[in-house]
Scaffold this motif. Structure first.
Motif, mmCIF file in Angstrom:
data_model
loop_
_atom_site.group_PDB
_atom_site.id
_atom_site.type_symbol
_atom_site.label_atom_id
_atom_site.label_comp_id
_atom_site.label_asym_id
_atom_site.label_seq_id
_atom_site.Cartn_x
_atom_site.Cartn_y
_atom_site.Cartn_z
ATOM 1 N N GLY A 40 0.845 -1.200 0.000
ATOM 2 C CA GLY A 40 0.000 0.000 0.000
ATOM 3 C C GLY A 40 0.871 1.236 0.000
ATOM 4 N N GLY A 41 0.296 2.365 -0.392
ATOM 5 C CA GLY A 41 1.067 3.609 -0.439
ATOM 6 C C GLY A 41 1.615 3.964 0.933
ATOM 7 N N VAL A 42 0.791 3.773 1.937
ATOM 8 C CA VAL A 42 1.173 4.108 3.312
ATOM 9 C C VAL A 42 0.873 2.911 4.215
ATOM 10 N N GLY A 43 1.742 2.687 5.197
ATOM 11 C CA GLY A 43 1.486 1.653 6.200
ATOM 12 C C GLY A 43 1.763 2.247 7.566
ATOM 13 N N ILE A 44 0.944 1.871 8.540
ATOM 14 C CA ILE A 44 1.049 2.525 9.857
ATOM 15 C C ILE A 44 1.342 1.518 10.963
ATOM 16 N N GLY A 86 9.166 8.542 7.056
ATOM 17 C CA GLY A 86 7.725 8.820 6.960
ATOM 18 C C GLY A 86 7.313 9.814 8.017
ATOM 19 N N LEU A 87 6.033 9.802 8.373
ATOM 20 C CA LEU A 87 5.522 10.764 9.345
ATOM 21 C C LEU A 87 5.350 10.113 10.706
ATOM 22 N N ALA A 88 5.705 10.881 11.736
ATOM 23 C CA ALA A 88 5.472 10.425 13.107
ATOM 24 C C ALA A 88 4.538 11.435 13.777
ATOM 25 N N ILE A 89 3.498 10.910 14.395
ATOM 26 C CA ILE A 89 2.540 11.789 15.090
ATOM 27 C C ILE A 89 2.330 11.252 16.498
ATOM 28 N N ARG A 90 2.427 12.184 17.445
ATOM 29 C CA ARG A 90 2.328 11.784 18.844
ATOM 30 C C ARG A 90 1.029 12.325 19.447
ATOM 31 N N PHE A 91 0.373 11.517 20.260
ATOM 32 C CA PHE A 91 -0.835 11.953 20.968
ATOM 33 C C PHE A 91 -0.579 11.740 22.463
ATOM 34 N N GLN A 106 3.952 6.490 10.365
ATOM 35 C CA GLN A 106 3.360 6.267 9.041
ATOM 36 C C GLN A 106 4.462 6.164 8.002
ATOM 37 N N GLY A 107 4.739 4.920 7.619
ATOM 38 C CA GLY A 107 5.801 4.711 6.627
ATOM 39 C C GLY A 107 5.209 4.256 5.310
ATOM 40 N N HIS A 108 6.027 3.522 4.555
ATOM 41 C CA HIS A 108 5.538 2.984 3.294
ATOM 42 C C HIS A 108 4.864 1.636 3.560
ATOM 43 N N GLY A 109 3.834 1.353 2.766
ATOM 44 C CA GLY A 109 3.009 0.188 3.065
ATOM 45 C C GLY A 109 3.542 -1.119 2.512
ATOM 46 N N GLY A 110 4.728 -1.504 2.932
ATOM 47 C CA GLY A 110 5.301 -2.783 2.494
ATOM 48 C C GLY A 110 5.448 -3.715 3.674
ATOM 49 N N LYS A 111 5.275 -5.000 3.409
ATOM 50 C CA LYS A 111 5.277 -6.007 4.473
ATOM 51 C C LYS A 111 6.600 -6.022 5.248
ATOM 52 N N ILE A 112 7.717 -5.995 4.505
ATOM 53 C CA ILE A 112 9.033 -6.090 5.148
ATOM 54 C C ILE A 112 9.316 -4.840 5.963
ATOM 55 N N VAL A 113 9.072 -3.695 5.358
ATOM 56 C CA VAL A 113 9.350 -2.414 6.033
ATOM 57 C C VAL A 113 8.552 -2.309 7.338
#
Ligand SMILES: Nc1nc2c(ncn2[C@@H]2O[C@H](COP(=O)(O)OP(=O)(O)OP(=O)(O)O)[C@@H](O)[C@H]2O)c(=O)[nH]1
Ligand SMILES: [Mg+2]
Length: 467
Positions: A40-44, A86-91, A106-113
């Motif tokens: 996927g484009g993005v993976g979280i 990618g993006l890091a967001i803290r709550f 939030q990085g790239h949506g790859g299984k290995i990554v």
């Protein structure tokens, strides 16, 4: 991430009693890949717990992050090598989905990554989250109630527009709001009854002034409406099981093909063509139906056909609705119709019999005349199916619900009806007070004001990981 408008649940204590207990704070920090597996484009990767910020800080190279800002960061492994960027967001607790400190990477949506990113979180002290554990923590921390938590899972699983819309409404608190309103009305009545019991010497006899009977009547009516809505809301989520039954050659498989718009079942003019159950999912009026085609019902010496008939009869017992398909061009007797009990009768092949298409009453049963070959009467059949299930227009069903809620509402209704009867016959306020409390408790199990570990385990274990 969902942000429900309402937050009604309290954190339960060990006995499962939630009132006035403090927020539950889990000590361990959980992590999971929150996006579906595959590319996927993005993976979280999601983290929740007291160490979430600390773990993310390590992964992001030690640069601090303010809450609720998106930072572009490199995600590093133990050797300082780049896993991804990618993006890091803290709550910061309690302003997060779970009510705890949370971070989303939030990085790239790859299984290995994503696998490596999750692994790094685990190395730094997080624990792999169980299915539904983020939502469970949100519930335990009072961010959402049980109905809302269940609505999240239903929203994710929804496969029709109506199912998604109604799950979204439950997530916003529409169903919970109705339950709270009812519980509030019961509380008012309980207070009134208790007061009447505590001050028996007052001039006015509260118990016999008629207002209690009226209040109970109003509660019964409101509960009946809610039960009907919940019933519809549950059917739209899970779908209804519709069985096509009838004698061989009546046109059951032809009707299955017509309703599904696909050539899924074998159709021939040889009676006994269908031997086994054949299932097909079809959306009618926004409601998903599982259609089950069955072997024609007749006595046979063929063991395969006998087994087919046995399975057909079992399917009829499990059905939400059965269509008894009758060949209107061949002689048919009342016997077949008696078998049908509360099935919907479908008189097929009117292109041969000459009967008018549409709804009619036959021996006190609902019947539809149609022709699979010409298509006449098929729309009438769809409308009648929805009407029979109390689903005239799925767009009007206000919220999603589950069988668990229906059981609780039924229990509440039967307790209320018992209390009504007892009160009318004996006028005893003590019994009424007790029955009203039980009704109140049944409603409490819906939103989770009253809950226990077994119930929570059952609900959240069916969620996906990362939610
Ligand atoms: N004229 C006419 N023939 C139809 C109609 N519907 C079905 N048929 C025919 O009736 C025959 C039997 O149809 P099926 O759909 O196989 O019937 P079934 O009830 O599934 O039969 P079994 O599987 O043997 O139990 C086929 O030749 C169909 O083409 C209709 O509306 N009009
Ligand atoms: Mg068939």
């Amino acid at each position: 991430m969902s942000s429900p408008e309402k937050s009604n649940a309290r954190a339960p204590d060990k006995q499962g009693n939630c009132e006035d207990s403090p927020l539950v704070t889990e000590q361990d920090t959980i992590a999971a890949i929150a996006t579906p597996s595959g590319a996927g484009g993005v993976g979280i990767v999601r983290l929740s717990g007291s160490r979430a910020a600390d773990i993310a800080l390590h992964i992001c190279g030690g640069q601090p992050m303010q809450a609720r800002f998106a930072y572009h960061r490199r995600f590093l492994d133990a050797d300082g090598d780049i896993i991804d960027d990618g993006l890091a967001i803290r709550f910061v607790a309690p302003q997060s989905f779970t009510g705890e400190d949370c971070v989303e990477l939030q990085g790239h949506g790859g299984k290995i990554v994503l696998g490596r990113l999750l692994q790094r979180c685990l190395e730094l002290g997080a624990r792999q989250a169980r299915p539904g554990e983020f939502s469970e923590r949100a519930f335990l921390n009072g961010k959402i109630d049980l109905v809302q938590a269940e609505a999240i899972a239903d929203l994710i699983a929804a496969n029709t527009d109506a199912a998604a819309k109604q799950a979204q409404a439950s997530l916003r608190g529409v169903f919970s709001g109705a339950v709270h309103q009812l519980a509030g009305d019961i509380t008012k009545l309980r207070v009134y009854v208790e007061a009447a019991l505590d001050f028996p010497d007052e001039d006015v006899d509260f118990l016999s002034d008629g207002s209690i009977s009226e209040s109970i009547e109003n509660l019964v009516a409101a509960l009946q409406v809610l039960l009907q809505q919940a019933h519809e809301g549950a059917l739209i989520q899970t779908g209804a099981k519709l069985v096509l039954a009838g004698k061989p050659n009546a046109g059951k498989s032809s009707l299955l093909n017509a309703l599904s718009g696909d050539d899924v079942a074998i159709v021939t003019d040889i009676p006994g063509t269908t031997r086994d159950l054949l299932r097909q999912t079809v959306v009618i009026g926004g409601v998903p139906f599982q259609l089950v085609d069955t072997a024609g019902l007749r006595s046979s010496h063929d063991p395969i056909e006998q087994e087919g008939v046995r399975r057909a009869e079992q399917a009829i017992r499990d059905a939400d609705i059965t269509l008894l398909v009758i060949d209107d061009s061949a002689p048919h007797t009342a016997a077949a119709i008696v078998e049908a009990q509360d099935a919907l009768l479908v008189f097929n092949k009117i292109d041969l019999s000459g009967r008018n298409p549409g709804h009619f009453r036959h021996h006190d049963a609902d019947a539809i005349a149609l022709s699979v070959h010409t298509g006449q009467g098929i729309e009438n059949l769809k409308e009648k199916i929805l009407e029979k299930l109390g689903l005239r227009d799925s767009a009007e069903t206000p919220f999603s619900a589950r069988q668990r809620h229906i059981h609780a509402l039924r229990e509440a209704l039967s307790q209320l009806l018992t209390s009504q009867q007892q009160f009318l016959s004996s006028g005893a306020g003590e019994l009424l007070a007790e029955d009203l409390k039980r009704t109140h408790d049944s409603l409490g199990t819906i939103t989770g004001v009253l809950s226990n570990d077994a119930l929570l385990g059952e609900i959240f274990s069916s969620f996906c990981i990362g939610k």
